[in-house]
Motif scaffolding. Structure first.
Motif, short mmCIF file in Angstrom:
data_model
loop_
_atom_site.label_atom_id
_atom_site.label_comp_id
_atom_site.label_asym_id
_atom_site.label_seq_id
_atom_site.Cartn_x
_atom_site.Cartn_y
_atom_site.Cartn_z
N TYR A 10 0.81 -1.21 0.00
CA TYR A 10 0.00 0.00 0.00
C TYR A 10 0.85 1.27 0.00
O TYR A 10 0.32 2.38 0.07
CB TYR A 10 -0.93 0.04 1.23
CG TYR A 10 -1.99 -1.05 1.30
CD1 TYR A 10 -2.33 -1.82 0.20
CD2 TYR A 10 -2.66 -1.30 2.50
CE1 TYR A 10 -3.30 -2.81 0.29
CE2 TYR A 10 -3.64 -2.28 2.59
CZ TYR A 10 -3.95 -3.03 1.49
OH TYR A 10 -4.91 -4.00 1.59
N SER A 53 -6.49 2.23 11.57
CA SER A 53 -7.79 2.39 12.22
C SER A 53 -8.24 1.09 12.88
O SER A 53 -8.89 1.10 13.93
CB SER A 53 -8.84 2.84 11.20
OG SER A 53 -9.07 1.86 10.23
N LEU A 54 -7.87 -0.02 12.28
CA LEU A 54 -8.25 -1.32 12.82
C LEU A 54 -7.53 -1.56 14.16
O LEU A 54 -8.13 -1.97 15.15
CB LEU A 54 -7.85 -2.37 11.78
CG LEU A 54 -8.37 -3.78 11.90
CD1 LEU A 54 -9.84 -3.81 12.22
CD2 LEU A 54 -8.08 -4.50 10.58
N ILE A 83 -11.16 1.46 8.09
CA ILE A 83 -11.89 2.55 7.42
C ILE A 83 -11.78 2.48 5.89
O ILE A 83 -12.65 2.96 5.19
CB ILE A 83 -11.42 3.96 7.88
CG1 ILE A 83 -9.89 4.07 7.83
CG2 ILE A 83 -11.96 4.33 9.23
CD1 ILE A 83 -9.38 5.50 7.88
N HIS A 110 -11.32 -0.45 3.93
CA HIS A 110 -12.03 -1.59 3.33
C HIS A 110 -13.54 -1.56 3.55
O HIS A 110 -14.28 -2.28 2.87
CB HIS A 110 -11.42 -2.91 3.83
CG HIS A 110 -10.08 -3.16 3.22
ND1 HIS A 110 -8.92 -2.64 3.77
CD2 HIS A 110 -9.72 -3.81 2.09
CE1 HIS A 110 -7.91 -2.99 3.00
NE2 HIS A 110 -8.36 -3.69 1.98
N CYS A 118 -5.24 4.30 1.84
CA CYS A 118 -5.10 4.28 3.31
C CYS A 118 -4.37 5.56 3.73
O CYS A 118 -3.21 5.77 3.37
CB CYS A 118 -4.33 3.05 3.76
SG CYS A 118 -3.96 3.09 5.52
N MET A 175 -1.00 4.75 5.60
CA MET A 175 0.09 4.27 4.73
C MET A 175 0.65 5.43 3.91
O MET A 175 1.85 5.50 3.66
CB MET A 175 -0.45 3.20 3.76
CG MET A 175 -0.77 1.87 4.42
SD MET A 175 0.74 0.90 4.57
CE MET A 175 0.09 -0.61 5.28
FE1 SF4 Z 1 -5.08 -0.37 8.75
FE2 SF4 Z 1 -4.76 1.05 6.50
FE3 SF4 Z 1 -4.68 -1.65 6.41
FE4 SF4 Z 1 -6.96 -0.36 6.90
S1 SF4 Z 1 -5.76 -0.26 5.01
S2 SF4 Z 1 -6.19 -2.15 8.00
S3 SF4 Z 1 -6.30 1.41 8.11
S4 SF4 Z 1 -3.23 -0.31 7.46
#
Ligand code: SF4
Ligand code: 13P
Length: 313
Positions: A30, A91-92, A177, A179, A269, A272
């Protein structure tokens, strides 16, 4: 590789410093394309954890988010681990605070605790085994069938794994947030207009979207699927950074990023994307900001992380 003079200059400076310091750059799919191109290893969470554990480089530049760099430090504590921007969280991971999780666990003392790698070291330290999106089904299948399972923090991955394994699982209600932003209605519109396109999705997406997908997998699994599948067109439901490697490794394929709900760049993201090539250079130069994990937490977090690596060989 970048084409702007400034970018080429930065590539050169980063390569020189990397050689001088015998550093290794690990980057997640990402990350922006230039960072992926300058990295020694680009991969999904599991591949990057393995690369971090086996590297002999004294300095690891982790171009990803905080829980990934923290994982590298837990697995290979004698190396210095730095990341381009310490604010690159997740966010997770944030949806599962350690105190609240400890209270949740205490209510279910007989449960085997499986946690997705997208969590802090303090959560890993409270877990029995860790998993990633590429090995979650395999890990859960290793748990004795008479043991109830508690899964955290991603409710979507948890529900997907429960369905695949036929195991009942108590789910922590966290989500990503990025996905959860994809619009099912817009995806259906796209499928009607492109009936030849195959929908492929990351398991952090919502169950209704996953049930429409022809293939579900980690970032690496999605990439390999696009390379190996005889199909030509794919609607890709995950963070758009993965498209860079798909374009490089499967140049003839048509890739349609799954559209988000709003007309925004919400399929990027924001954590990222805090990392930039300039910040990669700066953190390599100054060897900061550095990732540290208190030793008592590291030792506890290492047990389930190592168990995951052993169980997914
Ligand atoms: Fe975390 Fe970003 Fe992966 Fe979503 S896309 S789980 S916010 S690192
Ligand atoms: P992967 O392990 O599939 O690369 O996923 C990491 C992640 O953060 C997905 O949002």
């Amino acid at each position: 590789m970048g084409t702007l003079a400034g970018t080429d200059d930065l590539f050169e400076k980063i390569s020189q410093l990397k050689r001088q310091k015998q550093a290794v750059i690990l980057a997640h799919y990402y990350q922006e394309p230039d960072i992926q191109d300058i990295a020694d290893h680009v991969g999904d969470s599991l591949e990057l954890a393995r690369a971090a554990q086996r590297t002999e480089a004294p300095l690891i530049v982790f171009a990803g988010v905080h829980f990934m760099a923290e994982g590298a430090k837990i697995l290979n504590p004698s190396r210095k681990v730095v990341m381009p921007d310490l604010r690159a969280g997740c966010s997770l991971s944030d949806s599962c605070p350690p105190d609240a999780f400890a209270r949740f666990r205490a209510k279910h003392p007989d449960h085997f605790v499986v946690t997705y790698i997208n969590c802090s070291a303090a959560i890993k330290a409270q877990s029995d085994v860790i998993c990633t999106s590429s090995n979650a089904v395999k890990i859960v299948n290793r748990i004795p069938r008479d043991r109830p399972i508690l899964f955290a923090p991603d409710r979507n991955l948890g529900a997907y794994v429960a369905k695949q394994t036929g195991r009942e699982m108590l789910l922590w209600q966290g989500a990503c947030i990025v996905h959860e932003t994809f619009s099912e209605r817009k995806i259906i519109d796209l499928q009607i207009r492109n009936p030849e396109a195959e929908l492929i999705a990351h398991p952090e997406c919502e169950p209704t979207l996953l049930s429409r997908a022809a293939f579900v997998g980690s970032t690496s699994a999605l990439l390999n699927h696009v390379i190996e599948s005889p199909k030509q067109t794919f609607i890709v439901a995950t963070e758009e950074g993965i498209l860079h490697q798909m374009r490089k490794k499967a140049p003839g394929k048509n890739l349609i990023p799954a559209p988000p709900n709003q007309n925004c760049s919400c399929n990027e993201c924001p954590f990222m994307k805090l990392n930039t090539l300039e910040k990669v250079y700066a953190c390599l130069k100054t060897e900061a900001p550095e990732i540290t994990v208190p030793e008592d937490v590291r030792e506890k977090a290492l047990v389930p992380l190592q168990r995951m690596l052993d169980w997914s060989k």
